[in-house]
Design a protein around this motif. Structure first.
Motif, PDB file in Angstrom:
ATOM      1  N   GLN A 290       1.113  -1.335  -0.025  1.00 26.17           N
ATOM      2  CA  GLN A 290       0.354  -0.284  -0.152  1.00 26.17           C
ATOM      3  C   GLN A 290       0.805   1.539  -0.077  1.00 26.17           C
ATOM      4  O   GLN A 290       1.718   0.985   0.640  1.00 26.17           O
ATOM      5  CB  GLN A 290      -1.142  -0.116   1.242  1.00 26.17           C
ATOM      6  CG  GLN A 290      -2.242   0.715   1.110  1.00 26.17           C
ATOM      7  CD  GLN A 290      -3.553   0.891   0.416  1.00 26.17           C
ATOM      8  OE1 GLN A 290      -2.757  -0.256  -0.208  1.00 26.17           O
ATOM      9  NE2 GLN A 290      -3.756   2.158   0.236  1.00 26.17           N
TER      10      GLN A 290
ATOM     11  N   TYR B 204       7.739   5.465  -9.366  1.00 24.56           N
ATOM     12  CA  TYR B 204       5.609   5.579  -9.412  1.00 24.56           C
ATOM     13  C   TYR B 204       6.023   7.253 -10.682  1.00 24.56           C
ATOM     14  O   TYR B 204       7.009   7.851  -9.786  1.00 24.56           O
ATOM     15  CB  TYR B 204       5.217   5.715  -8.335  1.00 24.56           C
ATOM     16  CG  TYR B 204       5.123   4.532  -7.673  1.00 24.56           C
ATOM     17  CD1 TYR B 204       5.552   3.925  -7.122  1.00 24.56           C
ATOM     18  CD2 TYR B 204       3.307   4.175  -7.283  1.00 24.56           C
ATOM     19  CE1 TYR B 204       5.368   2.594  -6.446  1.00 24.56           C
ATOM     20  CE2 TYR B 204       2.889   3.343  -6.817  1.00 24.56           C
ATOM     21  CZ  TYR B 204       3.599   2.139  -6.640  1.00 24.56           C
ATOM     22  OH  TYR B 204       3.597   1.028  -5.762  1.00 24.56           O
TER      23      TYR B 204
ATOM     24  N   ARG C 175       1.536   6.497  -9.837  1.00 25.77           N
ATOM     25  CA  ARG C 175       1.337   4.815 -10.064  1.00 25.77           C
ATOM     26  C   ARG C 175       1.853   4.306 -10.417  1.00 25.77           C
ATOM     27  O   ARG C 175       3.295   4.977 -11.338  1.00 25.77           O
ATOM     28  CB  ARG C 175       0.137   5.148 -11.514  1.00 25.77           C
ATOM     29  CG  ARG C 175       0.267   4.815 -13.052  1.00 25.77           C
ATOM     30  CD  ARG C 175      -0.540   3.607 -12.790  1.00 25.77           C
ATOM     31  NE  ARG C 175      -0.475   1.917 -13.716  1.00 25.77           N
ATOM     32  CZ  ARG C 175      -1.751   2.469 -14.153  1.00 25.77           C
ATOM     33  NH1 ARG C 175      -2.779   3.349 -14.658  1.00 25.77           N
ATOM     34  NH2 ARG C 175      -1.407   1.030 -14.949  1.00 25.77           N
TER      35      ARG C 175
ATOM     36  N   TYR D 178      -4.323   6.627 -12.303  1.00 23.28           N
ATOM     37  CA  TYR D 178      -3.746   6.613 -11.286  1.00 23.28           C
ATOM     38  C   TYR D 178      -4.607   5.304 -10.434  1.00 23.28           C
ATOM     39  O   TYR D 178      -5.710   5.637  -9.930  1.00 23.28           O
ATOM     40  CB  TYR D 178      -3.532   7.521 -10.116  1.00 23.28           C
ATOM     41  CG  TYR D 178      -2.927   8.804 -11.103  1.00 23.28           C
ATOM     42  CD1 TYR D 178      -3.060   9.306 -12.258  1.00 23.28           C
ATOM     43  CD2 TYR D 178      -1.563   8.717 -11.240  1.00 23.28           C
ATOM     44  CE1 TYR D 178      -1.961   9.980 -13.038  1.00 23.28           C
ATOM     45  CE2 TYR D 178      -0.021   9.644 -11.448  1.00 23.28           C
ATOM     46  CZ  TYR D 178      -1.007  11.039 -12.851  1.00 23.28           C
ATOM     47  OH  TYR D 178       0.003  11.169 -13.088  1.00 23.28           O
ATOM     48  N   GLU D 179      -3.046   4.928  -9.197  1.00 23.07           N
ATOM     49  CA  GLU D 179      -4.077   3.736  -8.434  1.00 23.07           C
ATOM     50  C   GLU D 179      -3.945   4.496  -6.759  1.00 23.07           C
ATOM     51  O   GLU D 179      -4.644   4.431  -5.967  1.00 23.07           O
ATOM     52  CB  GLU D 179      -2.430   2.783  -7.847  1.00 23.07           C
ATOM     53  CG  GLU D 179      -2.255   1.590  -9.670  1.00 23.07           C
ATOM     54  CD  GLU D 179      -1.138   1.661  -9.733  1.00 23.07           C
ATOM     55  OE1 GLU D 179      -0.865   0.007  -8.922  1.00 23.07           O
ATOM     56  OE2 GLU D 179      -0.145   2.111  -9.342  1.00 23.07           O
ATOM     57  N   TYR D 180      -3.684   5.269  -6.523  1.00 19.63           N
ATOM     58  CA  TYR D 180      -3.308   5.789  -4.968  1.00 19.63           C
ATOM     59  C   TYR D 180      -3.335   7.274  -5.021  1.00 19.63           C
ATOM     60  O   TYR D 180      -2.659   8.173  -6.495  1.00 19.63           O
ATOM     61  CB  TYR D 180      -1.879   5.455  -4.671  1.00 19.63           C
ATOM     62  CG  TYR D 180      -1.278   3.457  -4.598  1.00 19.63           C
ATOM     63  CD1 TYR D 180      -0.663   3.608  -5.373  1.00 19.63           C
ATOM     64  CD2 TYR D 180      -2.440   3.286  -3.560  1.00 19.63           C
ATOM     65  CE1 TYR D 180      -0.622   2.246  -5.329  1.00 19.63           C
ATOM     66  CE2 TYR D 180      -2.391   1.611  -3.781  1.00 19.63           C
ATOM     67  CZ  TYR D 180      -1.181   1.752  -4.961  1.00 19.63           C
ATOM     68  OH  TYR D 180      -0.989  -0.093  -5.000  1.00 19.63           O
TER      69      TYR D 180
END
Length: 127
Positions: free
Chosen positions: A1, A32, A99, A114-116
């Motif tokens: 995470q 990232y 990402r 984007y993931e986060y």
């Protein structure tokens, strides 16, 4: 995470400057691509700037090009957004996003890339 924490927002007069920071933890930051987005009340989240994992590629929205600069310090796990010549229309909550990418020069300009995401920091520009 991956955890992202923005800071540096505040109230500034039109024509002034602010520098936003986004501290990233939880994974190898240099893997990232990073982005900044903003969202004003009643509006959709919009792209502001993005930077590749190695810092060599950047892209900006037309509305901020020439006024904002995105940068990153991979040793400090932090991405920055230097905002100059601020306008009232820059007022919004600003979010950073991450990402994981393989290609070192990859950037993304859409939120879906984007993931986060961080929780956001408010920027208010008074005219």
């Amino acid at each position: 995470q991956v955890q992202l924490v923005e800071s540096g927002g505040g109230l500034v007069q039109a024509g002034g400057s602010l520098r936003l920071s986004c501290a990233v933890s939880g994974r190898t930051f240099s893997n990232y691509a990073m982005g900044w987005f903003r969202q004003a009340p009643g509006k959709e989240r919009e792209f502001v700037a993005t930077i590749s994992r190695n810092g060599e590629a950047t892209r900006y929205s037309d509305s901020v090009k020439g006024r904002f600069t995105i940068s990153r310090d991979n040793a400090k796990n932090t991405v920055y957004l230097q905002m100059n010549s601020l306008k009232s229309e820059d007022t919004a909550a600003y979010y950073c996003a991450a990402r994981r990418v393989v290609i070192t020069t990859t950037t993304y300009t859409t939120p879906g890339g984007y993931e986060y995401w961080g929780q956001g920091t408010q920027v208010t520009v008074s005219s």
